[in-house]
Design an enzyme around this catalytic site. Structure first.
Site, mmCIF file in Angstrom:
data_model
loop_
_atom_site.group_PDB
_atom_site.id
_atom_site.type_symbol
_atom_site.label_atom_id
_atom_site.label_comp_id
_atom_site.label_asym_id
_atom_site.label_seq_id
_atom_site.Cartn_x
_atom_site.Cartn_y
_atom_site.Cartn_z
ATOM 1 N NE ARG A 6 16.298 -18.323 -4.313
ATOM 2 C CZ ARG A 6 15.126 -18.369 -3.804
ATOM 3 N NH1 ARG A 6 15.198 -17.887 -2.442
ATOM 4 N NH2 ARG A 6 13.772 -18.308 -4.376
ATOM 5 N N PRO A 7 21.489 -16.830 -8.124
ATOM 6 C CG PRO A 7 22.758 -17.592 -10.206
ATOM 7 C CD PRO A 7 22.022 -18.208 -8.757
ATOM 8 C CB ILE A 8 19.012 -12.288 -10.863
ATOM 9 C CG1 ILE A 8 20.136 -11.198 -10.629
ATOM 10 C CG2 ILE A 8 18.394 -12.599 -9.292
ATOM 11 C CD1 ILE A 8 19.550 -9.669 -10.651
ATOM 12 C CG ASP A 9 22.942 -16.165 -14.189
ATOM 13 O OD1 ASP A 9 22.484 -16.552 -13.462
ATOM 14 O OD2 ASP A 9 23.204 -16.827 -15.242
ATOM 15 C CB CYS B 193 14.490 -18.685 1.478
ATOM 16 S SG CYS B 193 12.885 -18.639 2.551
ATOM 17 C CG ASP C 162 8.875 -23.969 -3.269
ATOM 18 O OD1 ASP C 162 10.116 -24.062 -2.922
ATOM 19 O OD2 ASP C 162 8.255 -23.307 -3.373
ATOM 20 C CB ILE D 265 15.584 -26.727 -7.759
ATOM 21 C CG1 ILE D 265 14.791 -27.810 -8.284
ATOM 22 C CG2 ILE D 265 15.630 -25.544 -8.392
ATOM 23 C CD1 ILE D 265 14.532 -27.702 -9.698
ATOM 24 N NE ARG E 139 15.583 -15.255 -5.697
ATOM 25 C CZ ARG E 139 16.725 -14.790 -6.061
ATOM 26 N NH1 ARG E 139 17.490 -14.314 -5.103
ATOM 27 N NH2 ARG E 139 17.378 -14.986 -7.099
ATOM 28 N NE ARG F 74 9.623 -14.306 2.986
ATOM 29 C CZ ARG F 74 10.459 -14.652 2.345
ATOM 30 N NH1 ARG F 74 11.568 -15.327 2.577
ATOM 31 N NH2 ARG F 74 10.281 -14.958 0.911
ATOM 32 C CE LYS G 238 6.468 -16.908 -0.652
ATOM 33 N NZ LYS G 238 7.337 -17.230 -2.097
ATOM 34 C CG ASN G 239 6.034 -19.159 -5.261
ATOM 35 O OD1 ASN G 239 6.500 -18.156 -4.365
ATOM 36 N ND2 ASN G 239 6.736 -20.347 -5.405
HETATM 37 C C1 UD1 Z 1 10.746 -19.732 -7.490
HETATM 38 C C2 UD1 Z 1 9.854 -19.813 -6.343
HETATM 39 C C3 UD1 Z 1 10.434 -20.873 -5.386
HETATM 40 C C4 UD1 Z 1 10.637 -22.169 -5.993
HETATM 41 C C5 UD1 Z 1 11.446 -22.191 -7.259
HETATM 42 C C6 UD1 Z 1 11.573 -23.401 -8.219
HETATM 43 C C7 UD1 Z 1 8.908 -17.638 -6.376
HETATM 44 C C8 UD1 Z 1 8.735 -16.416 -5.674
HETATM 45 N N1 UD1 Z 1 9.667 -18.654 -5.818
HETATM 46 O O1 UD1 Z 1 11.943 -19.347 -7.129
HETATM 47 O O2 UD1 Z 1 9.475 -20.967 -4.398
HETATM 48 O O3 UD1 Z 1 11.270 -22.915 -5.198
HETATM 49 O O4 UD1 Z 1 10.794 -20.959 -8.152
HETATM 50 O O5 UD1 Z 1 10.364 -23.908 -8.274
HETATM 51 O O6 UD1 Z 1 8.184 -18.004 -7.271
HETATM 52 N N2 UD1 Z 1 18.784 -19.634 -11.701
HETATM 53 C C9 UD1 Z 1 20.274 -19.177 -12.100
HETATM 54 N N3 UD1 Z 1 19.956 -18.050 -12.677
HETATM 55 C C10 UD1 Z 1 18.959 -17.178 -12.577
HETATM 56 C C11 UD1 Z 1 17.690 -17.676 -12.186
HETATM 57 C C12 UD1 Z 1 17.857 -18.836 -11.607
HETATM 58 O O7 UD1 Z 1 20.997 -19.868 -12.065
HETATM 59 O O8 UD1 Z 1 19.190 -15.922 -13.203
HETATM 60 C C13 UD1 Z 1 18.977 -20.799 -10.922
HETATM 61 C C14 UD1 Z 1 18.510 -20.911 -9.452
HETATM 62 O O9 UD1 Z 1 19.608 -20.749 -8.632
HETATM 63 C C15 UD1 Z 1 18.064 -22.411 -8.874
HETATM 64 C C16 UD1 Z 1 17.298 -22.520 -10.446
HETATM 65 O O10 UD1 Z 1 17.885 -21.574 -11.475
HETATM 66 O O11 UD1 Z 1 18.972 -23.198 -9.083
HETATM 67 C C17 UD1 Z 1 15.727 -22.300 -10.457
HETATM 68 O O12 UD1 Z 1 15.658 -21.162 -9.916
HETATM 69 P P1 UD1 Z 1 14.294 -20.411 -10.194
HETATM 70 O O13 UD1 Z 1 13.332 -21.283 -10.981
HETATM 71 O O14 UD1 Z 1 14.599 -19.180 -10.881
HETATM 72 O O15 UD1 Z 1 13.594 -20.078 -8.890
HETATM 73 P P2 UD1 Z 1 12.949 -18.771 -8.286
HETATM 74 O O16 UD1 Z 1 12.209 -18.265 -9.348
HETATM 75 O O17 UD1 Z 1 14.034 -18.121 -7.431
#
Ligand code: UD1
Length: 418
Positions: A121-124, A116, A304, A326, A92, A396, A22-23
């Protein structure tokens, strides 16, 4: 409303074939935008997340043909336009349209992603990466406009090794001018799968799978054929289920190296596993040694899988511990598990489980995808019938879960109720 009904305590034997990841798929589909000609991606799981992404590609004007597990995408007819909330809120991974559209058209208008609720889960870090490549970002009422006259390669250090940010920056940098280096990049197998896809299209990416990814920008990308890697999280879930109920349950189409943190833990707890080249055979045990798991970025124990894994603690004597590092909100399933008879509680990002426990079927609710997987796992070993609400979360991420489990002896069905 759909509910899942599971009658517990049936032994499971036979084989389960693992679907494409999926990912990986959720990034590969949007990445197709970057190619000028047709791409074929095979082994794409038929789950609601990939369905929504295909609809989003079609909304932009791509021709998307799905035949069983293959998806053929013609990106040449895409018209870059705003992607509305109705799509982005569904998952997401809608944020991968940011990197792909920015990379190809240097302009993207898109709303914040859903997914979820397992943390803030910020995108900064994604945005910081786009800015480093020369993009400007405006943000109003959850809508982002990210644009650049030209994207230029840059050195980008990620404060956190984020999977999403690493992939999004790779997508944007592939067609940028010059060289990009992503430092402290995520190392998950899915990152390697996406980089291979982009390289098959003509990109120049090295170092995927290590913490330093180097991308030399190219002028354009062409179509290609690509295969999605097996889903290590789906495989891990069925291995955990096998460790509770398996009688020579064979989980195949797996890459065992991707699951080493999980299989080593199971063996340490007394698990009975035979690990082959692309399969794992698992037999159930009645007792396991109590343990402590700490979720980490790859190759550490995957966040996960901590939720389904914790059901094994009902077969341990004493206190087992899960430390989640995480996501800050990944213990919402504990309340539901308590209803089923597990003795568990959480404080901050640490959960404790006191076993052994006899689980009993009742009505529970999935709060997120992997919480749903933990409830399915618990229901399979519980006395009586469990009814799981909010099954949409589970669908999903797990292709054909009802069929796969039924085929090996489980009593599970999805029912429509008022
Ligand atoms: C992806 C996976 C999810 C998995 C996760 C960690 C997908 C669609 N989802 O989620 O199943 O649980 O990796 O292996 O592939 N963070 C920030 N700022 C950012 C981005 C992330 O602070 O801009 C933080 C997140 O809040 C979290 C950590 O970094 O605490 C890891 O997040 P990230 O690796 O980005 O997870 P996802 O890509 O959302």
């Amino acid at each position: 409303m759909k509910v899942m009904k599971i009658e517990g305590k049936n032994k499971l034997s036979g084989t389960i074939k693992i679907s494409g990841a999926k990912n990986s798929s959720v990034a590969l589909l949007p990445a197709s935008i970057l190619a000028d000609t047709d791409v074929t991606i095979c082994n794409v799981p038929e789950i609601t997340d990939t369905d929504v992404l295909c609809e989003m590609l079609e909304y932009l004007g791509a021709d998307v043909r799905r035949a069983s597990e293959s998806v053929v995408i013609s990106p040449s007819t895409i018209v870059n336009k705003e992607i509305p909330k109705e799509f982005t809120k569904k998952l997401r991974a809608s944020y991968y349209f940011m990197g792909a559209l920015l990379g190809k058209y240097k302009h993207v208008e898109i709303f914040l992603p859903g997914g979820c609720s397992i943390g803030s889960r910020p995108i900064d870090l994604h945005l910081k990466g786009f800015e480093a490549l020369g993009a400007t970002i405006t943000n109003e009422n959850e809508k982002y406009i990210v644009e650049a006259k030209e994207l230029k390669g840059a050195n980008i250090y990620l404060d956190i090794a984020s999977v999403g940010a690493t992939i999004n920056i790779m997508l944007a940098a592939t067609l940028a001018k010059g060289k990009t280096i992503i430092d402290n990049a995520a190392k998950e197998p899915e990152i390697v799968n996406i980089a291979t896809y982009l390289n098959n299209m003509g990109a120049k990416i090295t170092g995927a799978g290590t913490s330093e990814i180097r991308i030399t920008g190219v002028d354009k990308l062409h179509g290609c054929f690509h295969e999605v890697i097996p889903d290590r999280i789906e495989a891990g879930t069925y291995i955990i289920i096998g460790a509770l109920l398996g009688e020579n349950l064979k989980v195949y189409n797996v890459i065992p190296e991707h699951l080493e943190s999980v299989t080593s833990k199971l063996v340490e707890m007394g698990g009975d596993l035979q690990i082959g080249s692309d399969y794992i055979i698992v037999n159930a045990r009645n007792n396991y040694k109590k343990t402590h798991i700490k979720t980490m970025v790859y190759p550490g124990f995957p966040t996960d899988l901590q939720q389904p894994f914790s059901i094994l603690f009902s077969r341990c004597n004493g206190t087992s511990i899960v430390e989640e590092t995480i996501f800050e909100n990944r213990f919402m399933h504990l309340k539901e598990l308590e209803k089923m008879g597990m003795s568990c509680k959480s404080e901050g990002m640490v959960a404790t489980f006191v076993g052994p426990n006899n689980l009993k079927g009742c009505e529970v609710s999935a709060t997120d995808l992997r919480a749903g997987a933990s409830l399915v796992t618990a229901a399979l070993i519980a006395d009586g019938t469990t009814t799981i609400r909010n099954v949409e979360y589970i669908l999903r991420g797990y292709e054909g879960i009802v069929e796969k489990l039924t085929d090996v002896g489980a009593k599970i069905k999805i029912e429509e109720i008022e």
